[in-house]
Design a protein around this motif. Structure first.
Motif, PDB file in Angstrom:
ATOM      1  N   UNK A  35       0.832  -1.211   0.000  1.00 17.16           N
ATOM      2  CA  UNK A  35       0.000   0.000   0.000  1.00 17.16           C
ATOM      3  C   UNK A  35       0.864   1.258   0.000  1.00 17.16           C
ATOM      4  N   UNK A  36       1.933   1.233   0.782  1.00 13.09           N
ATOM      5  CA  UNK A  36       2.842   2.382   0.813  1.00 13.09           C
ATOM      6  C   UNK A  36       3.483   2.600  -0.551  1.00 13.09           C
ATOM      7  N   UNK A  37       3.925   1.529  -1.186  1.00  6.11           N
ATOM      8  CA  UNK A  37       4.515   1.652  -2.529  1.00  6.11           C
ATOM      9  C   UNK A  37       3.496   2.212  -3.513  1.00  6.11           C
ATOM     10  N   UNK A  38       2.256   1.757  -3.403  1.00  9.31           N
ATOM     11  CA  UNK A  38       1.213   2.179  -4.332  1.00  9.31           C
ATOM     12  C   UNK A  38       0.824   3.638  -4.145  1.00  9.31           C
ATOM     13  N   UNK A  39       0.720   4.093  -2.910  1.00  6.15           N
ATOM     14  CA  UNK A  39       0.166   5.414  -2.630  1.00  6.15           C
ATOM     15  C   UNK A  39       1.212   6.514  -2.426  1.00  6.15           C
ATOM     16  N   UNK A  40       2.409   6.155  -2.018  1.00  2.00           N
ATOM     17  CA  UNK A  40       3.370   7.177  -1.609  1.00  2.00           C
ATOM     18  C   UNK A  40       4.634   7.241  -2.459  1.00  2.00           C
ATOM     19  N   UNK A  41       4.813   6.278  -3.353  1.00  2.98           N
ATOM     20  CA  UNK A  41       6.064   6.216  -4.121  1.00  2.98           C
ATOM     21  C   UNK A  41       5.769   6.320  -5.605  1.00  2.98           C
ATOM     22  N   UNK A  42       6.423   7.262  -6.264  1.00  4.27           N
ATOM     23  CA  UNK A  42       6.343   7.392  -7.718  1.00  4.27           C
ATOM     24  C   UNK A  42       7.552   6.703  -8.341  1.00  4.27           C
ATOM     25  N   UNK A  43       7.339   5.920  -9.371  1.00  7.26           N
ATOM     26  CA  UNK A  43       8.448   5.263 -10.040  1.00  7.26           C
ATOM     27  C   UNK A  43       9.003   4.111  -9.235  1.00  7.26           C
ATOM     28  N   UNK A  44      10.285   3.835  -9.442  1.00 14.44           N
ATOM     29  CA  UNK A  44      10.910   2.681  -8.804  1.00 14.44           C
ATOM     30  C   UNK A  44      11.368   2.987  -7.377  1.00 14.44           C
ATOM     31  N   UNK A  45      11.527   1.904  -6.608  1.00 13.69           N
ATOM     32  CA  UNK A  45      11.930   2.036  -5.212  1.00 13.69           C
ATOM     33  C   UNK A  45      13.123   1.150  -4.905  1.00 13.69           C
ATOM     34  N   UNK A  46      13.957   1.618  -4.008  1.00 16.99           N
ATOM     35  CA  UNK A  46      14.996   0.796  -3.376  1.00 16.99           C
ATOM     36  C   UNK A  46      14.450   0.406  -2.009  1.00 16.99           C
ATOM     37  N   UNK A  47      14.201  -0.873  -1.813  1.00 18.95           N
ATOM     38  CA  UNK A  47      13.677  -1.333  -0.531  1.00 18.95           C
ATOM     39  C   UNK A  47      14.834  -1.632   0.413  1.00 18.95           C
ATOM     40  N   UNK A  48      14.827  -0.985   1.555  1.00 20.67           N
ATOM     41  CA  UNK A  48      15.840  -1.202   2.579  1.00 20.67           C
ATOM     42  C   UNK A  48      15.142  -1.888   3.745  1.00 20.67           C
ATOM     43  N   UNK A  49      15.377  -3.191   3.883  1.00 26.20           N
ATOM     44  CA  UNK A  49      14.648  -3.979   4.858  1.00 26.20           C
ATOM     45  C   UNK A  49      15.536  -4.504   5.966  1.00 26.20           C
ATOM     46  N   UNK A  50      15.123  -4.283   7.204  1.00 30.52           N
ATOM     47  CA  UNK A  50      15.874  -4.723   8.370  1.00 30.52           C
ATOM     48  C   UNK A  50      15.159  -5.884   9.041  1.00 30.52           C
ATOM     49  N   UNK A  51      15.859  -7.000   9.240  1.00 34.85           N
ATOM     50  CA  UNK A  51      15.336  -8.173   9.944  1.00 34.85           C
ATOM     51  C   UNK A  51      14.046  -8.660   9.269  1.00 34.85           C
ATOM     52  N   UNK A  52      12.885  -8.599   9.959  1.00 34.28           N
ATOM     53  CA  UNK A  52      11.635  -8.983   9.304  1.00 34.28           C
ATOM     54  C   UNK A  52      11.410  -8.169   8.037  1.00 34.28           C
ATOM     55  N   UNK A  53      11.860  -6.907   8.041  1.00 34.93           N
ATOM     56  CA  UNK A  53      11.722  -6.064   6.861  1.00 34.93           C
ATOM     57  C   UNK A  53      12.472  -6.615   5.663  1.00 34.93           C
ATOM     58  N   UNK A  54      13.519  -7.422   5.902  1.00 37.26           N
ATOM     59  CA  UNK A  54      14.203  -8.081   4.804  1.00 37.26           C
ATOM     60  C   UNK A  54      13.324  -9.126   4.144  1.00 37.26           C
ATOM     61  N   UNK A  55      12.599  -9.887   4.948  1.00 38.98           N
ATOM     62  CA  UNK A  55      11.642 -10.865   4.421  1.00 38.98           C
ATOM     63  C   UNK A  55      10.534 -10.164   3.654  1.00 38.98           C
ATOM     64  N   UNK A  56       9.969  -9.115   4.275  1.00 45.10           N
ATOM     65  CA  UNK A  56       8.891  -8.377   3.622  1.00 45.10           C
ATOM     66  C   UNK A  56       9.367  -7.697   2.339  1.00 45.10           C
TER      67      UNK A  56
END
Length: 251
Positions: free
Chosen positions: A86-107
């Protein structure tokens, strides 16, 4: 650059707290860890970096975390994955670099698999794929399992504070999102930073993820004396360097 803040309302009415910095290039998106929030050391350090470097940056709190609404005990991997999408859809234009920590790496891996065309690259810190099934459940004693069966919740001890609730629903739902032993069908630049002295995510677990990822542009960095959080100044410097490296990669 000025950081703005707000709430994103999900279809069920729950509101997710977010903060955003405008800039040029792919948006760096912070996906925090289990029971962490967007005000942590690494998330704030990236906000400072993005503001000074002129890079767009979004951080947010999952359902039941930080400033977001919801009961943490009712959270699941399914729900938190939906939050990220939802955050990617509503708040991010174009491509994203996902920086995930711990569980955030899985997500981050689950999110990238769902919308690969939107993801420029991944930078993962002590990634914990399948942690509910492979790291958490094995800790449970027969008494813990009996309590979980009877009450639907296990109060898991924590080195970082009071015990916290782990629901049967979280464990069962997490197993449905298992990605190891792979293959993990991601074909984008991936950088993994992992502490060799991490008591929560064994470095071999993170290395298994690196080996399972389908793409070739994967770099695994073992920080021998690093802990799980990797929040020391030298660790933050490595994190920012990894982000800058992938941002320089064409996609």
């Amino acid at each position: 650059m000025v950081e703005t803040a707000g709430f994103l309302e999900r279809p069920d009415g729950a509101k997710l707290a977010w903060r955003r910095i405008e800039g040029e290039g792919p948006t760096v998106v912070w996906l925090g860890g289990f029971r962490s929030d967007m005000a942590g050391t690494k998330a704030q350090a990236l906000a400072d970096w993005a503001a000074s470097a002129g890079r767009p940056y979004v951080r947010f709190d999952y359902f039941g975390h930080g400033e977001s609404e919801g009961d943490f005990a009712h959270g699941t991997i399914t729900r938190w994955r939906e939050d990220a999408l939802a955050v990617l859809d509503k708040l991010v234009m174009g491509q994203a670099v996902l920086v995930g920590s711990s569980m955030g790496g899985w997500l981050s891996c689950l999110t990238a698999a769902a919308i690969p065309d939107r993801i420029h690259s991944l930078v993962l810190i002590a990634p914990a794929p399948d942690f509910t099934e492979k790291l958490m459940a094995p800790e449970m004693t027969p008494a813990d399992r009996a309590a979980l069966e009877e009450a639907g919740v296990w109060w898991r001890p924590s080195e970082y504070g009071d015990p916290y609730p782990i629901s049967r629903n979280l464990l069962e739902d997490g197993a449905r999102w298992s990605i190891l032993p792979g293959p993990v069908n991601l074909d984008m630049p991936v950088r993994i930073l992992q502490g060799g002295a991490d008591p929560d995510v064994p470095w071999r677990h993170a290395l298994e993820l690196a080996q399972a990822i389908h793409g070739e542009d994967v770099v695994f960095t073992l920080i021998k004396d690093g802990d799980h959080r990797l929040s020391r100044p030298q660790d933050i410097a490595r994190l920012i360097a990894a982000i800058e490296e992938v941002l320089a990669s064409p996609r």
